[in-house]
Design an enzyme around this catalytic site. Sequence first.
Site, PDB file in Angstrom:
ATOM      1  N   ASN A 179      34.157  86.878 -35.251  1.00 47.14           N
ATOM      2  CA  ASN A 179      35.207  87.456 -36.074  1.00 47.14           C
ATOM      3  C   ASN A 179      35.607  86.455 -37.161  1.00 47.14           C
ATOM      4  OD1 ASN A 179      37.847  88.172 -37.066  1.00 47.14           O
ATOM      5  ND2 ASN A 179      38.103  89.500 -35.288  1.00 47.14           N
TER       6      ASN A 179
ATOM      7  N   ASN B 182      37.792  86.660 -39.482  1.00 45.47           N
ATOM      8  CA  ASN B 182      39.237  86.512 -39.648  1.00 45.47           C
ATOM      9  C   ASN B 182      39.795  85.484 -38.669  1.00 45.47           C
ATOM     10  OD1 ASN B 182      39.754  88.532 -41.725  1.00 45.47           O
ATOM     11  ND2 ASN B 182      39.164  90.014 -40.177  1.00 45.47           N
TER      12      ASN B 182
ATOM     13  N   ASP C  36      40.872  85.957 -26.086  1.00 43.65           N
ATOM     14  CA  ASP C  36      40.979  87.396 -26.060  1.00 43.65           C
ATOM     15  C   ASP C  36      42.430  87.707 -26.347  1.00 43.65           C
ATOM     16  OD1 ASP C  36      39.711  89.880 -25.912  1.00 43.65           O
ATOM     17  OD2 ASP C  36      40.415  90.206 -23.876  1.00 43.65           O
ATOM     18  N   THR C  37      42.635  88.741 -27.111  1.00 42.26           N
ATOM     19  CA  THR C  37      43.981  89.103 -27.541  1.00 42.26           C
ATOM     20  C   THR C  37      44.188  90.583 -27.313  1.00 42.26           C
ATOM     21  OG1 THR C  37      44.076  87.366 -29.206  1.00 42.26           O
ATOM     22  CG2 THR C  37      45.509  89.257 -29.553  1.00 42.26           C
TER      23      THR C  37
ATOM     24  N   PHE D  37      44.769  91.307 -39.917  1.00 40.31           N
ATOM     25  CA  PHE D  37      43.750  92.229 -39.408  1.00 40.31           C
ATOM     26  C   PHE D  37      44.276  92.886 -38.148  1.00 40.31           C
ATOM     27  CE2 PHE D  37      43.055  88.024 -37.742  1.00 40.31           C
ATOM     28  CZ  PHE D  37      42.708  88.189 -36.415  1.00 40.31           C
ATOM     29  N   GLY D  38      43.513  93.816 -37.619  1.00 42.39           N
ATOM     30  CA  GLY D  38      43.919  94.482 -36.387  1.00 42.39           C
ATOM     31  C   GLY D  38      45.199  95.281 -36.566  1.00 42.39           C
TER      32      GLY D  38
ATOM     33  N   ASP E 133      48.098  94.164 -37.249  1.00 37.38           N
ATOM     34  CA  ASP E 133      49.076  93.430 -38.062  1.00 37.38           C
ATOM     35  C   ASP E 133      49.938  94.320 -38.961  1.00 37.38           C
ATOM     36  OD1 ASP E 133      48.172  91.125 -36.865  1.00 37.38           O
ATOM     37  OD2 ASP E 133      47.302  90.255 -38.673  1.00 37.38           O
TER      38      ASP E 133
ATOM     39  N   HIS F 155      50.973  84.708 -31.912  1.00 31.31           N
ATOM     40  CA  HIS F 155      50.507  84.549 -30.539  1.00 31.31           C
ATOM     41  C   HIS F 155      49.313  83.605 -30.482  1.00 31.31           C
ATOM     42  CE1 HIS F 155      48.797  87.870 -32.737  1.00 31.31           C
ATOM     43  NE2 HIS F 155      47.711  87.810 -31.997  1.00 31.31           N
TER      44      HIS F 155
END
Length: 191
Positions: free
Chosen positions: A9, A11, A68-69, A148-149, A151, A176
């Site tokens: 990734n 980002n 991992d998020t 990203f994601g 956000d 985080h």
Amino acid sequence: MKLVFATNNENKLREISQILNSDFQLLSLNDISCFEDIPETSPTIEENSLEKAKYVYEKYNVNCFADDTGLEIEALNGKPGVYSARYAGNEKNMDKNIEKVLEELKNSKNRNAQFKTVISLIINGEQYQFEGIIKGKIIKQKRGKEGFGYDPVFLPDGYDITFAEMPYELKNLISHRAIAFEKLMDFLTNI
């Protein structure tokens, strides 16, 4: 010290490169010629993070870390959680993921949520984990173009702008991932 960050990734790589200090050389999976998909089959964020780090350490014999998020939403009993990237399907389309979350929350007054990152570090065969959590709320429509994601719909507590409206420098101080990486950096500085 050379450390492989077990991700493709871009980002995340950019975000973490800005956090790491110059004592560390951050390598990507591409840098070690790892082009395969790393398994993520565990039911928790903690186990997924460790699964990825173990895969890279055992196959490539390099000191590494993986993260991992997940976005955990109170009204959705912690969902999407470990399935955050593929919440609306295996194609990992973030616009569809956000649409699904917003649809599921459309009648909910409780919009409390948190982002959780777990980093698993393996150095010379020893395993360590570091967690970062930031609490906030899910807003009703996307705002901002950065990040990203999820956000664009995550409003961190104490701020009136979403992660996607923040400059990277601010997000990298409070996110985080930044909290988890600060714990990782403190650990690495003292080994």
